[in-house]
Design an enzyme around this catalytic site. Structure first.
Site, PDB file in Angstrom:
ATOM      1  N   ARG A  98     -42.522   6.476   5.016  1.00  0.00           N
ATOM      2  CA  ARG A  98     -41.718   6.348   4.205  1.00  0.00           C
ATOM      3  C   ARG A  98     -39.803   6.312   4.195  1.00  0.00           C
ATOM      4  NH1 ARG A  98     -43.495  11.156   1.202  1.00  0.00           N
ATOM      5  NH2 ARG A  98     -43.709  11.885   2.692  1.00  0.00           N
ATOM      6  N   GLU A 158     -43.518  17.869  -8.914  1.00  0.00           N
ATOM      7  CA  GLU A 158     -43.598  18.299  -7.516  1.00  0.00           C
ATOM      8  C   GLU A 158     -42.093  17.753  -6.672  1.00  0.00           C
ATOM      9  OE1 GLU A 158     -45.856  16.857  -4.894  1.00  0.00           O
ATOM     10  OE2 GLU A 158     -44.834  14.798  -4.515  1.00  0.00           O
ATOM     11  N   ASP A 206     -38.064  13.252   1.821  1.00  0.00           N
ATOM     12  CA  ASP A 206     -37.726  14.333   1.253  1.00  0.00           C
ATOM     13  C   ASP A 206     -36.094  14.565   1.970  1.00  0.00           C
ATOM     14  OD1 ASP A 206     -40.374  14.375   0.748  1.00  0.00           O
ATOM     15  OD2 ASP A 206     -40.763  15.988   2.448  1.00  0.00           O
ATOM     16  N   HIS A 260     -38.848  11.928  -4.657  1.00  0.00           N
ATOM     17  CA  HIS A 260     -38.079  13.712  -3.848  1.00  0.00           C
ATOM     18  C   HIS A 260     -36.294  12.667  -3.229  1.00  0.00           C
ATOM     19  CE1 HIS A 260     -39.545  16.868  -2.016  1.00  0.00           C
ATOM     20  NE2 HIS A 260     -37.884  17.217  -2.117  1.00  0.00           N
TER      21      HIS A 260
END
Length: 359
Positions: free
Chosen positions: A323, A232, A46, A295
């Site tokens: 990630r 999202e 993110d 994201h």
């Protein structure tokens, strides 16, 4: 400029009698190192980057011994994330004591604000709500005070009085401040609940002042088909008078994670009108080499001539949230829409952002 280690290597090769070819190869290799970088540029998820005053500030969540933190790094280089400084630590108890996700750093007026999601416990992640921090000074790496939970939908039957919400972001459209986030239609007893994008007006950076409006649901073929359909990670992207929301869809723990796009048809009409948004996608999706890109946040090169996307991708095909962070340049088509292209595999040299010098 030829570095000293290039000259030294060339001299050694001259002695061995293989100077003409090998020295050129070494020079080309080191020249490539001085003008390119490779992904990934860091670990985490993110990623949020903001450019201000000649610096890039990257805001990320972190955890240590079960305690959640928010960090802000500072660097003159887009491709070199600076040391991560902890600017806020979650309290030992309360609604925001665990599961701090996806913090974003925004300058609004003379203050900095960090929007983040957190919960009283988890997993399961059924308690997530959105909150905001306000800087005490004009230093984005300085002290912050907690301004509390944002009211992202009213639920009188819930102890917090509000509805599940994550990934909240803000922007100004025609002089008015708006928030967009990913939320549930209503609170649920399980985190296996579909997520939608909601929008609301703000009266100031810590107060939502209108009822929320749903502006997107996972209703397209490229948004559905997995274990849990999601919208999202919305992020605003503005260019030449156009307003976009680039968001993530499908499931973040799978290689099918990808980006979709909403475009505001007419900024003179209310962005709170769902029919004023055009959906398109996927606009950025994975390959066999780059899994589940999503994201993203956006910025420009040091000289302002190029646009760059900053995103995360999965490390393996195995379901989960391991990630890393990646960067690449993107362009704009003749109609003024972003063209993100295809994710560049790890290890492939990418030219440095325009105006950036390798540190």
């Amino acid at each position: 400029m030829i570095h000293r280690y290039v000259i030294a290597g060339a001299l050694c090769l001259l002695v061995s009698g293989s100077y003409p070819v090998s020295a050129k190869a070494i020079y080309r290799q080191n020249l490539l190192m001085d003008t390119t970088f490779t992904n990934p540029v860091g670990g985490g998820a993110d990623p949020w980057v903001i450019k201000d005053g000649g610096y890039y500030y990257v805001c990320l969540s972190a955890g240590n011994n079960g305690v959640s933190h928010i960090t802000v790094s500072k660097s003159t280089s887009l491709t070199k994330i600076g040391p991560r400084k902890i600017v806020w630590t979650a309290p030992a108890s309360g609604w925001n004591s665990h599961c701090v996700w996806a913090p974003e750093l925004h300058r609004i007026g003379k203050k900095w604000y960090i929007y983040y999601a957190a919960g009283q416990s988890g997993p399961p992640y059924k308690y997530q709500r959105s909150g905001v921090l306000e800087s005490v000074t004009d230093d984005p790496q300085g002290e912050y005070i907690d301004k509390g939970m944002l009211k992202t939908g009213a639920d009188p039957n819930d102890p917090t009085g509000t509805i599940w919400a994550i990934d909240l972001t803000v922007t100004s459209i025609r002089g008015k401040l708006y928030a967009v986030w990913s939320g549930w239609e209503q609170n649920a007893s399980t985190d296996k609940t579909s997520q939608h994008l909601y929008m609301a007006r703000m009266s100031n950076p810590w107060t939502i002042s209108s009822e929320r409006v749903k502006i997107s649901s996972p209703d397209q073929p490229w948004e559905t088909g997995g274990p849990l359909d999601l919208n999202e990670g919305p992020e605003f992207l503005k260019h030449d008078g156009k307003v976009f929301i680039i968001y993530s869809t499908r499931e973040s723990w799978t290689p099918q994670y990808r980006l979709g796009m909403l475009m505001l048809k007419d900024d003179k009409k209310s962005p709170m009108d769902a029919t004023n948004w055009i959906k398109k996608g996927p606009v950025f999706r994975g390959t066999k080499e780059v899994l589940g890109p999503g994201h993203a946040s956006f910025t420009t090169s040091p000289d302002g001539k190029e646009w760059w996307i900053f995103y995360h991708a999965k490390k393996t095909t195995k379901p989960g949230w391991a990630r890393n962070l990646r960067l690449q340049k993107f362009t704009w088509d003749k109609d003024g829409n972003p063209v993100f292209g295809t994710p560049v595999p790890a290890g492939i040299p990418i030219p440095l952002p325009s105006g950036e010098k390798q540190e």
